[in-house]
Design a protein around this motif. Sequence first.
Motif, PDB file in Angstrom:
ATOM      1  N   ALA A  40       0.837  -1.207   0.000  1.00 34.63           N
ATOM      2  CA  ALA A  40       0.000   0.000   0.000  1.00 34.63           C
ATOM      3  C   ALA A  40       0.869   1.253   0.000  1.00 34.63           C
ATOM      4  O   ALA A  40       0.579   2.222  -0.708  1.00 34.63           O
TER       5      ALA A  40
ATOM      6  N   GLY B 273       1.267   3.984  -3.053  1.00 29.65           N
ATOM      7  CA  GLY B 273       1.017   5.398  -2.792  1.00 29.65           C
ATOM      8  C   GLY B 273       2.228   6.277  -3.041  1.00 29.65           C
ATOM      9  O   GLY B 273       2.171   7.477  -2.805  1.00 29.65           O
TER      10      GLY B 273
ATOM     11  N   PHE C  40       7.426  10.547   1.191  1.00 32.42           N
ATOM     12  CA  PHE C  40       6.593  10.719   0.000  1.00 32.42           C
ATOM     13  C   PHE C  40       7.041  11.987  -0.715  1.00 32.42           C
ATOM     14  O   PHE C  40       7.635  12.880  -0.113  1.00 32.42           O
TER      15      PHE C  40
ATOM     16  N   GLN D 212       0.519  13.677  -1.008  1.00 35.37           N
ATOM     17  CA  GLN D 212       0.676  12.266  -1.388  1.00 35.37           C
ATOM     18  C   GLN D 212       0.705  11.388  -0.127  1.00 35.37           C
ATOM     19  O   GLN D 212       0.128  10.297  -0.118  1.00 35.37           O
TER      20      GLN D 212
ATOM     21  N   ALA E 272      -2.872  11.126   1.141  1.00 36.55           N
ATOM     22  CA  ALA E 272      -3.666  10.277   0.244  1.00 36.55           C
ATOM     23  C   ALA E 272      -3.316   8.806   0.425  1.00 36.55           C
ATOM     24  O   ALA E 272      -4.208   7.944   0.399  1.00 36.55           O
ATOM     25  N   ALA E 273      -2.050   8.502   0.627  1.00 35.77           N
ATOM     26  CA  ALA E 273      -1.645   7.105   0.824  1.00 35.77           C
ATOM     27  C   ALA E 273      -2.250   6.554   2.107  1.00 35.77           C
ATOM     28  O   ALA E 273      -2.713   5.408   2.146  1.00 35.77           O
ATOM     29  N   TYR E 274      -2.274   7.362   3.162  1.00 36.30           N
ATOM     30  CA  TYR E 274      -2.871   6.922   4.423  1.00 36.30           C
ATOM     31  C   TYR E 274      -4.368   6.664   4.245  1.00 36.30           C
ATOM     32  O   TYR E 274      -4.911   5.691   4.771  1.00 36.30           O
TER      33      TYR E 274
ATOM     34  N   SER F 149      -5.895   5.806   1.551  1.00 34.57           N
ATOM     35  CA  SER F 149      -6.189   4.863   0.469  1.00 34.57           C
ATOM     36  C   SER F 149      -6.894   3.615   0.995  1.00 34.57           C
ATOM     37  O   SER F 149      -6.731   3.222   2.158  1.00 34.57           O
TER      38      SER F 149
ATOM     39  N   TYR G  19      -4.351   0.939   2.252  1.00 37.79           N
ATOM     40  CA  TYR G  19      -3.761   1.156   3.572  1.00 37.79           C
ATOM     41  C   TYR G  19      -4.813   1.002   4.665  1.00 37.79           C
ATOM     42  O   TYR G  19      -4.512   0.513   5.760  1.00 37.79           O
TER      43      TYR G  19
END
Length: 97
Positions: free
Chosen positions: A29, A33, A60, A65, A68-70, A72, A75
């Motif tokens: 994940a 991301g 990141f 970003q 957003a990854a967290y 997602s 994740y």
Amino acid sequence: MAKGYWVSVYRAISDPERLTAYNALAGPAVQAGGGRVLSRGGRVVAHEAGIAQRVVLVEFDSFEQAVAAYESEAYQKALVALSDSVERDFRIIEGID
């Protein structure tokens, strides 16, 4: 553009197997991301009110970003696997441009 970072300090790990399951999901994940793991569970020297426990640092390309990854779906599934098996201080921070 300033980079973004995940900083996670694990105060306590009550179920190492669940942490392993989380890691199996979180790694892909984070990569999806755009994250790069800079440190994960290496040596720690704590000072002042610090905790000499597991520390994870992920970089990141931007703060946005990192957020957003967290957030997602991938994740969030990793977080479900982690559940209440750890006590950690998790922060998303913006680097200096």
